[in-house]
Design a protein around this motif. Structure first.
Motif, PDB file in Angstrom:
ATOM      1  N   PRO A 402      -3.788   1.451  10.198  1.00 15.40           N
ATOM      2  CA  PRO A 402      -3.289   2.600   9.085  1.00 15.40           C
ATOM      3  C   PRO A 402      -2.534   2.578   8.079  1.00 15.40           C
ATOM      4  O   PRO A 402      -3.068   3.836   7.830  1.00 15.40           O
ATOM      5  CB  PRO A 402      -2.623   3.296  10.710  1.00 15.40           C
ATOM      6  CG  PRO A 402      -2.163   2.172  12.031  1.00 15.40           C
ATOM      7  CD  PRO A 402      -2.792   0.549  11.161  1.00 15.40           C
ATOM      8  N   LYS A 403      -1.833   2.347   7.752  1.00 20.29           N
ATOM      9  CA  LYS A 403      -1.100   2.414   6.541  1.00 20.29           C
ATOM     10  C   LYS A 403      -2.160   1.552   5.270  1.00 20.29           C
ATOM     11  O   LYS A 403      -1.872   2.707   4.548  1.00 20.29           O
ATOM     12  CB  LYS A 403       0.001   1.426   6.532  1.00 20.29           C
ATOM     13  CG  LYS A 403       1.271   1.712   7.894  1.00 20.29           C
ATOM     14  CD  LYS A 403       2.669   0.827   6.963  1.00 20.29           C
ATOM     15  CE  LYS A 403       3.872   0.775   7.931  1.00 20.29           C
ATOM     16  NZ  LYS A 403       4.309   0.272   7.620  1.00 20.29           N
ATOM     17  N   ASP A 404      -3.090   1.127   5.210  1.00 21.74           N
ATOM     18  CA  ASP A 404      -3.889   1.153   4.228  1.00 21.74           C
ATOM     19  C   ASP A 404      -4.840   1.996   4.235  1.00 21.74           C
ATOM     20  O   ASP A 404      -5.178   2.306   3.573  1.00 21.74           O
ATOM     21  CB  ASP A 404      -4.573  -0.430   4.602  1.00 21.74           C
ATOM     22  CG  ASP A 404      -5.578  -0.992   3.021  1.00 21.74           C
ATOM     23  OD1 ASP A 404      -4.911  -0.798   2.189  1.00 21.74           O
ATOM     24  OD2 ASP A 404      -6.385  -2.082   2.772  1.00 21.74           O
ATOM     25  N   ILE A 405      -5.447   2.984   5.301  1.00 21.44           N
ATOM     26  CA  ILE A 405      -6.323   3.620   5.362  1.00 21.44           C
ATOM     27  C   ILE A 405      -5.509   5.090   4.909  1.00 21.44           C
ATOM     28  O   ILE A 405      -5.772   5.549   4.348  1.00 21.44           O
ATOM     29  CB  ILE A 405      -6.215   4.028   6.863  1.00 21.44           C
ATOM     30  CG1 ILE A 405      -7.620   3.045   7.473  1.00 21.44           C
ATOM     31  CG2 ILE A 405      -7.283   5.071   6.775  1.00 21.44           C
ATOM     32  CD1 ILE A 405      -7.472   3.471   9.150  1.00 21.44           C
ATOM     33  N   ALA A 406      -4.258   5.109   5.459  1.00 17.20           N
ATOM     34  CA  ALA A 406      -4.003   6.420   4.294  1.00 17.20           C
ATOM     35  C   ALA A 406      -3.241   6.340   2.807  1.00 17.20           C
ATOM     36  O   ALA A 406      -3.533   6.866   2.412  1.00 17.20           O
ATOM     37  CB  ALA A 406      -2.582   6.822   5.081  1.00 17.20           C
ATOM     38  N   HIS A 407      -3.319   4.752   2.339  1.00 12.66           N
ATOM     39  CA  HIS A 407      -3.216   4.702   1.071  1.00 12.66           C
ATOM     40  C   HIS A 407      -4.283   4.926   0.705  1.00 12.66           C
ATOM     41  O   HIS A 407      -4.150   5.326  -0.697  1.00 12.66           O
ATOM     42  CB  HIS A 407      -3.185   3.339   0.739  1.00 12.66           C
ATOM     43  CG  HIS A 407      -1.935   2.593  -0.585  1.00 12.66           C
ATOM     44  ND1 HIS A 407      -1.756   3.107  -1.417  1.00 12.66           N
ATOM     45  CD2 HIS A 407      -3.131   1.960  -1.380  1.00 12.66           C
ATOM     46  CE1 HIS A 407      -1.841   2.812  -2.409  1.00 12.66           C
ATOM     47  NE2 HIS A 407      -2.872   2.130  -2.624  1.00 12.66           N
ATOM     48  N   ALA A 408      -5.252   4.253   1.042  1.00 10.66           N
ATOM     49  CA  ALA A 408      -6.569   4.627   0.286  1.00 10.66           C
ATOM     50  C   ALA A 408      -6.988   6.449   0.330  1.00 10.66           C
ATOM     51  O   ALA A 408      -7.385   6.775  -1.112  1.00 10.66           O
ATOM     52  CB  ALA A 408      -8.420   4.008   1.002  1.00 10.66           C
TER      53      ALA A 408
END
Length: 455
Positions: A402-408
């Protein structure tokens, strides 16, 4: 040793005589198949009535029309045939249906086409094209492998009964199923693959699954005429595992009618709409989207709105998760939508998202393509092969992160130049999905010609 049923005895299919009494029942369980009758005893094994099957005709000569068996997937191929025969546009899906492309090819080539979807449907015939139900059982564990072999064997029996010249197998099967179909039919087989053999970015399977894959591949490479894959990732895996010559494995790109899918500039309004569309299942990564939404909502309230289109067994759980995370105001669950509504939702969105987890053999994923056709870039899990096709029109994210999704999402929102560059890269996708030379129909036609000419 294999023996066929003797005259005067009801046909129970192939029987094995083995000196080992422990092996014989297992082999007979795999390969036993009853005749195509309508009595209550056998209907559950092969639900095709005798009256539904076309009468067998003499083996066709080279001067007669080709007879093709098309083992279709789980789509509604009967309804597609109805629409195709009446020249009605199929508004249920965005892309051109694979079965409709096969029907067009059969019409152009004057084939006698027997289409067997792997799910229940009403028998239907339009001209030289017949659709007959051929359900595929769903099993787990060792029973899965048994049923895959049996299903392939049943396809082979059908091919012999109908005296077909070639089998096009587009139904998802384990290589053991393809092997059974090719061994017992004696006919050239063209395989259409829509899922990877293993997860993109991972190594080929090891252990029992790897042993079965590798050993079935040793025999398949001599029996499979051609393979048509929906992505480069599938092609690369087939070349690695099956060791086929590269010219026997082709890649097609889903085709779309762009007249009703105009590209448009994205809106600058807030909140930014992020769209997921597809089957609502755990492996689709919707839970990861919701936790990414929570991260961004805590950091930038009311900046993003998350839209989910589709139905599935995990829908209620995901709706409950959104409520538990306090995201009722930031999420919308649309349920199943039609083609026109999906086009509207893509047009309104800022970016599409396909965060498939590393527990599913994704073959391509069409939502990122459809978003790009309409001018919207995509956020795509790195296990999704569509990432290769999209190139600069997408951002890859780690699965189940989820953190990578939020960052993208945040990066695309805050970096306007990057976002516009990815929007411009979508034009390349529009060119690919209208290129008839790499369509499913063209690739299948080439594969069939090569397979028949090489007999």
């Amino acid at each position: 040793m294999i023996e066929e049923s003797r005259p005067g005895i009801p046909d129970r299919g192939v029987r094995f005589r083995s000196p080992n009494p422990n092996v014989r029942p297992f082999l007979n369980q795999i390969f036993s198949i009853r005749r195509f009758t309508a009595d209550n005893e056998t209907r559950h094994l092969l639900p095709i009535r005798e009256s539904h099957l076309p009468k067998a005709s003499p083996q066709p000569s080279a001067s007669t029309r080709k007879r093709i068996l098309f083992a279709a997937g789980s789509g509604d191929v009967a309804q597609t045939l109805e629409r195709w025969a009446s020249e009605q546009a199929d508004t249920r899906i965005m892309a051109q249906a694979y079965s409709a492309q096969i029907y067009t090819l059969a019409h152009q080539r004057n084939w006698r086409l027997f289409c067997f979807p792997n799910n229940p449907c009403q028998p239907l015939r339009r001209g030289q094209i017949s659709v007959l139900p051929f359900p595929k059982p769903t099993k787990q564990g060792l029973h899965f492998f048994v049923e895959e072999i049996r299903y392939g064997y049943k396809l082979a029996r059908l091919s012999k009964r109908l005296h077909v010249d070639l089998i096009i197998c587009a139904t998802g099967m384990h290589p053991l199923g393809y092997l059974a179909a090719s061994m017992f039919s004696g006919k050239p087989i063209v395989i259409s693959l829509h899922n990877t053999l293993w997860i993109r970015g991972q190594e080929a399977p090891k252990g029992l699954r790897g042993i079965i894959l590798r050993n079935s591949a040793r025999f398949l490479r001599k029996r499979i005429a051609r393979v048509v894959a929906v992505s480069d990732e599938i092609r690369n895996q087939v070349l690695q595992l099956w060791k086929l010559p590269p010219d026997r494995v082709a890649v097609h790109v889903p085709q779309y009618e762009l007249a009703s899918m105009p590209s448009s500039s994205p809106s600058n309004d807030l909140p930014r709409r992020i769209l997921f569309a597809g089957r609502v299942q755990t492996h689709k990564g919707i839970d990861d989207i919701l936790h990414a939404a929570k991260i961004l909502e805590d950091d930038q309230p009311n900046t993003y709105h998350w839209v989910f289109a589709g139905e599935g067994p995990a829908l209620a759980n995901h709706q409950a998760t959104a409520q538990d995370l306090g995201l009722d105001h930031a999420t919308t669950f649309l349920g199943q939508v039609d083609r026109a509504t999906l086009i509207q939702e893509i047009t309104k969105c800022f970016v599409t998202i396909t965060p498939t987890r590393a527990t599913f053999n994704e073959g391509l994923a069409k939502l990122p393509l459809e978003g790009a056709i309409l001018g919207r870039p995509a956020i795509v899990s790195t296990v999704v092969p569509a990432l290769d096709l999209l190139e600069d029109a997408a951002i890859g994210v780690r699965p189940s992160d989820p953190k990578d999704i939020a960052h993208a999402v945040q990066t695309l929102h805050e970096n306007t130049d990057l976002y516009l560059a990815k929007c411009n890269a979508c034009n390349r996708v529009r060119d690919l999905v209208t290129d008839e030379t790499i369509s499913f129909r063209t690739r299948i036609a080439q594969a069939v010609d090569a397979a028949i000419n090489n007999q």
